[in-house]
Design a protein around this motif. Structure first.
Motif, PDB file in Angstrom:
ATOM      1  N   GLU A 243       0.841  -1.201   0.000  1.00  0.00           N
ATOM      2  CA  GLU A 243       0.000   0.000   0.000  1.00  0.00           C
ATOM      3  C   GLU A 243       0.878   1.254   0.000  1.00  0.00           C
ATOM      4  N   VAL A 244       1.966   1.212   0.780  1.00  0.00           N
ATOM      5  CA  VAL A 244       2.904   2.332   0.769  1.00  0.00           C
ATOM      6  C   VAL A 244       3.423   2.549  -0.658  1.00  0.00           C
ATOM      7  N   ALA A 245       3.782   1.456  -1.317  1.00  0.00           N
ATOM      8  CA  ALA A 245       4.303   1.572  -2.685  1.00  0.00           C
ATOM      9  C   ALA A 245       3.275   2.246  -3.593  1.00  0.00           C
ATOM     10  N   ARG A 246       2.023   1.837  -3.487  1.00  0.00           N
ATOM     11  CA  ARG A 246       0.988   2.450  -4.332  1.00  0.00           C
ATOM     12  C   ARG A 246       0.824   3.923  -3.987  1.00  0.00           C
ATOM     13  N   ALA A 247       0.890   4.246  -2.702  1.00  0.00           N
ATOM     14  CA  ALA A 247       0.702   5.636  -2.278  1.00  0.00           C
ATOM     15  C   ALA A 247       1.847   6.524  -2.761  1.00  0.00           C
ATOM     16  N   PHE A 248       3.000   5.932  -3.074  1.00  0.00           N
ATOM     17  CA  PHE A 248       4.131   6.748  -3.492  1.00  0.00           C
ATOM     18  C   PHE A 248       4.527   6.474  -4.938  1.00  0.00           C
TER      19      PHE A 248
ATOM     20  N   GLN B  89       4.732   3.783  -6.720  1.00  0.00           N
ATOM     21  CA  GLN B  89       5.575   2.628  -7.067  1.00  0.00           C
ATOM     22  C   GLN B  89       4.716   1.368  -7.159  1.00  0.00           C
TER      23      GLN B  89
END
Lengths: 263, 253
Positions: free
Chosen positions: B155-160, B162
């Motif tokens: 989820e962090v990756a999607r939010a940034f 990536q």
């Protein structure tokens, strides 16, 4: 190039948003506009769907009905939005600075530019000296500061914050709350901030959106939007603070059980 | 463990090993053990030296190392790739999971008949057999390591920004699963080495074949030389690998 944004046009517009599953609608009829640089807090009983709504605003979840419009990134090498999570969720295999650089990757910046932006962002949260440390060596408060630096590094138009201080001890939480008020003035981002803590909402926000269920069986919706017209750098003991809190408590309390309201 | 405690432990281990060797030597010298069944420990260094001087030692070690490294690289790369793909791509997982369940319990040595039919008594056959055992170890450890990754990171990756498949693979799946993957590689290192000797007992040149030759001549001292060679080489690989592992995973310590 990003589309031109009218300087006063809302950075986030939600119209008639419904969320959940076809047979289990959690939130319905959500309408909200967030102005540039505005700080909007969303409060409500636990389980009311605050974090779900935040994810739908960010585009991480698709609404069943209605639509969400986020204005596009304005500055070059920036993103339309970024997020601070409840748990910092730093990548333990990256050093602090590399964690802050995450959102800058793929924006066409050189390595040196990324590094400079990350250091600038870390200095905003006062952690430039820890840039080369591994996340596991940081305290919970420091880790959350890095999470904030990571989100600010991409110079977002909207910064989503999902109960960012709720896992911290009281002292650290208070310190970060006042730091966030200062950060606001140095950033161009609008902030949409989810919290279950009414006091925190009154302390930080320009407007507080109260999410609640009209009755037990119905999906939650926006019950009230309360404008907090107190000057910034607020203190809990200043006049008007208690009144705002009481007003919010009344709005939340109607349909929720007592233990859900107080947390 | 404290430092003195560690030193005491090392001392006890060394003394008991030395005592065992001394007992072995004595038992042969006083005739408690028949000397045609086990060699004298004191002969071993001399026999090793003779093997080295003849050039046999280096020859067989290099040829075993060559099957070993080819089998190890092929088995590890394929095992990690297929294991990660299975964990990341649900359709691929569904498509091959029965086949994997069917083939997995078959021990590498059971592939020897096919290895010989397909490749003859060649180095390729040995490398093939080695790669099978190494493959399964890496397959399962990579699969579980990737499955165990906290969804929050994605989820962090999607939010940034990536959220694409290759960004997620390079920035999350690989580094987050690295401790498990490296653990599998290390286990494969040991498993592969054990298979080398077994594969060579069928006549493929290397340490195993030399040991079979020696046993035919009742040259138990030569057999022991190569048993110790196997142990020493394994200890060396494991030591080197552990140093690399510690370096790669320094964010964990």
């Amino acid at each position: 190039m990003a589309a031109m944004n009218d300087a006063s046009a809302p950075v986030l517009t939600a119209r008639g948003v419904r969320l959940g599953f076809a047979d289990d609608v959690v939130l319905d009829d959500i309408d909200l506009e967030v102005a540039p640089r505005e700080f909007v807090a969303m409060v409500g009983a636990s389980g009311v769907g605050k974090s779900t709504l935040l994810r739908a605003f960010a585009g991480l979840l698709a609404p069943l009905r209605g639509d969400v419009h986020l204005s596009t990134a304005e500055a070059s090498a920036s993103r339309a939005w970024s997020m601070v999570f409840q748990a910092p969720r730093l990548f333990p295999w990256r050093r602090v600075r590399a964690n802050v650089e995450l959102g800058l990757e793929g924006l066409g910046l050189s390595r040196d530019e990324r590094r400079a932006r990350a250091m600038e962002s870390l200095s905003l949260v006062g952690l430039e000296e820890l840039a080369e440390r591994w996340p596991r060596t940081l305290s919970g408060g420091q880790q959350q500061r890095v999470g904030i630096a990571r989100a600010l590094a991409v110079r977002p138009r909207v910064l989503f914050m999902d109960e960012p201080f709720s896992a911290l001890d009281a002292l650290t939480r208070q310190r970060l709350q006042s730091e966030l008020t200062e950060l606001r003035q140095r950033s161009d981002a609008a902030i949409v901030f989810v919290t279950h803590d009414i006091e925190e909402a009154v302390l930080l926000a320009d407007r507080v959106v109260v999410l609640a269920k009209p009755d037990k069986a119905a999906p939650a919706t926006v019950r009230e939007i309360v404008t907090i017209d107190l000057p910034l750098a607020r203190r809990r003991e200043q006049s008007g603070f208690r009144e705002h809190m009481q007003r919010l408590e009344q709005h939340i309390g109607v349909a929720a059980t007592p233990e859900e309201t107080m947390s | 463990m404290t430092r003195p405690a560690r030193h005491r432990r090392t001392l006890i281990s060394a003394v008991s090993l030395a005592a065992l060797v001394a007992l072995w030597e004595t038992a042969l010298r006083v005739g408690w053990l028949p000397s045609n069944l086990v060699p004298l420990p004191s002969q071993i260094p001399g026999v090793l030296w003779a093997e080295v001087l003849d050039g046999i030692w280096l020859d067989v070690v290099l040829s075993s190392l060559s099957h070993y490294s080819i089998g190890l690289v092929i088995g590890s790369v394929l095992g990690i790739a297929v294991g990660m793909a299975a964990a990341l791509l649900p359709r691929f997982d569904a498509a091959h999971s029965w086949l994997a369940r069917l083939l997995r319990p078959i021990p590498p040595l059971a592939w020897i008949p096919f290895a010989i039919i397909w490749f003859g008594v060649t180095e390729t056959a040995a490398a093939f057999i080695i790669s099978i055992g190494v493959f399964w170890i890496n397959y399962f450890t990579s699969y579980s390591a990737v499955r165990a990754i906290d969804d929050g990171y994605y989820e962090v990756a999607r939010a940034f920004g990536q959220g694409g498949f290759s960004a997620r693979l390079a920035k999350i799946s690989l580094p987050a699963a690295a401790p498990g993957i490296l653990g599998g590689l290390r286990a494969g290192l040991g498993q592969g080495w054990m298979t080398v000797v077994a594969a060579e007992l069928f006549g493929i040149p290397g340490i195993g074949q030399r040991m079979m030759e020696a046993s035919g001549l009742l040259a138990t001292d030569v057999v022991v030389v190569y048993m110790l060679t196997i142990a020493a080489l394994y200890a060396l690989f494991d030591f080197l690998f552990m140093r690399i592992q510690r370096r790669v995973l320094r964010w964990q310590q």
